[in-house]
Design a protein around this motif. Structure first.
Motif, PDB file in Angstrom:
ATOM      1  N   SER A   1      -6.601  -5.788   1.949  1.00  0.00           N
ATOM      2  CA  SER A   1      -7.387  -5.628   3.172  1.00  0.00           C
ATOM      3  C   SER A   1      -8.171  -6.897   3.493  1.00  0.00           C
ATOM      4  O   SER A   1      -8.277  -7.306   4.660  1.00  0.00           O
ATOM      5  CB  SER A   1      -8.339  -4.440   3.026  1.00  0.00           C
ATOM      6  OG  SER A   1      -7.615  -3.235   2.893  1.00  0.00           O
TER       7      SER A   1
ATOM      8  N   GLU B   1      -5.677  -9.447   4.774  1.00  0.00           N
ATOM      9  CA  GLU B   1      -5.254  -9.097   6.138  1.00  0.00           C
ATOM     10  C   GLU B   1      -6.275  -9.593   7.158  1.00  0.00           C
ATOM     11  O   GLU B   1      -5.918 -10.159   8.200  1.00  0.00           O
ATOM     12  CB  GLU B   1      -5.089  -7.579   6.257  1.00  0.00           C
ATOM     13  CG  GLU B   1      -3.808  -7.049   5.634  1.00  0.00           C
ATOM     14  CD  GLU B   1      -3.741  -5.534   5.665  1.00  0.00           C
ATOM     15  OE1 GLU B   1      -2.634  -5.000   5.513  1.00  0.00           O
ATOM     16  OE2 GLU B   1      -4.792  -4.874   5.836  1.00  0.00           O
ATOM     17  N   LYS B   2      -7.547  -9.393   6.860  1.00  0.00           N
ATOM     18  CA  LYS B   2      -8.595  -9.875   7.767  1.00  0.00           C
ATOM     19  C   LYS B   2      -8.562 -11.393   7.895  1.00  0.00           C
ATOM     20  O   LYS B   2      -8.752 -11.955   8.975  1.00  0.00           O
ATOM     21  CB  LYS B   2      -9.961  -9.434   7.257  1.00  0.00           C
ATOM     22  CG  LYS B   2     -10.202  -7.936   7.341  1.00  0.00           C
ATOM     23  CD  LYS B   2     -11.534  -7.566   6.725  1.00  0.00           C
ATOM     24  CE  LYS B   2     -11.741  -6.058   6.716  1.00  0.00           C
ATOM     25  NZ  LYS B   2     -13.007  -5.678   6.041  1.00  0.00           N
TER      26      LYS B   2
ATOM     27  N   LYS C   1       0.820  -1.216   0.000  1.00  0.00           N
ATOM     28  CA  LYS C   1       0.000   0.000   0.000  1.00  0.00           C
ATOM     29  C   LYS C   1       0.853   1.265   0.000  1.00  0.00           C
ATOM     30  O   LYS C   1       0.591   2.206  -0.766  1.00  0.00           O
ATOM     31  CB  LYS C   1      -0.939  -0.008   1.213  1.00  0.00           C
ATOM     32  CG  LYS C   1      -1.999  -1.107   1.147  1.00  0.00           C
ATOM     33  CD  LYS C   1      -2.817  -1.161   2.428  1.00  0.00           C
ATOM     34  CE  LYS C   1      -3.850  -2.276   2.381  1.00  0.00           C
ATOM     35  NZ  LYS C   1      -4.618  -2.412   3.638  1.00  0.00           N
TER      36      LYS C   1
END
Length: 200
Positions: A180, A183-184, A48
């Motif tokens: 994202s 990552e979760k 990112k």
């Protein structure tokens, strides 16, 4: 008119280096867990931050040229050598995954008092010296599969620069969403307490 400090190499280099190091440290990249977390798909901060930096730099370069602040041809476009890029990419990627640092983040880590960053920097220097000493036998590999000389993506594709920026932004948005979600799934992203030795 051109950008301030553009022609003063040392001053602009020091300023850029300071700002780059500041951003790296504040993003948590002084800890090797951030970089190795990217390889484990647990923390996508590296993707990112770096992709954002690429898009911001590309957009500012385009605007600078558009406004006449940076003359056309005043920047260096390297000639790609695909064989060397492939081998070097594999080696440096392995170094990132094993050591947890890249050249820039190792300096940030050392500034933060991490001894392992110093070990990584020493290995990097030794590797550079060995490559320089053995460049003769490696030169044919280094110069193999030469790409087009001094051509940008716009030169090669004939696509307008603004459209390439939009495509890059779309790729970044997709990558951010994917990151994202992963990552979760894998328990990230890391918190400051995860990076500096405290218990969760």
């Amino acid at each position: 008119m051109s950008w301030p400090l553009y022609d003063s190499g040392i001053a602009s280099g020091l300023l850029a280096g300071f700002l780059f190091g500041f951003v790296l440290e504040n993003a948590g990249f002084g800890s090797p867990r951030k970089l190795t977390g990217q390889f484990r798909l647990e923390d996508w901060s590296v993707f990112k931050v770096m992709f954002t930096a690429v898009i911001v730099a590309a957009a500012l370069l385009w605007l600078s040229k558009l406004l006449g602040l940076m003359p056309q041809g005043s920047y260096y476009v390297p000639t790609p050598f695909y064989a060397a890029m492939a081998v070097g990419g594999l080696l440096i990627g392995a170094g990132f995954a094993i050591g947890g640092y890249c050249p820039g983040t190792s300096v940030a880590g050392l500034a933060g008092g991490r001894v392992d960053a110093l070990v990584f920097m020493f290995g990097m220097i030794v590797g550079t010296v060995l490559f320089s000493a053995w460049f003769g036998p490696l030169e044919s590999l280094y110069l193999a599969a030469q790409g087009p000389k001094a051509q940008t993506l716009m030169d090669l594709t004939r696509i307008p620069e603004w459209l390439i920026l939009i495509v890059l932004a779309a790729i970044a948005w997709g990558g951010f969403k994917l990151g994202s979600n992963l990552e979760k799934k894998f328990g990230g992203p890391y918190k400051a307490s995860d990076l500096y030795g405290e218990k969760r």
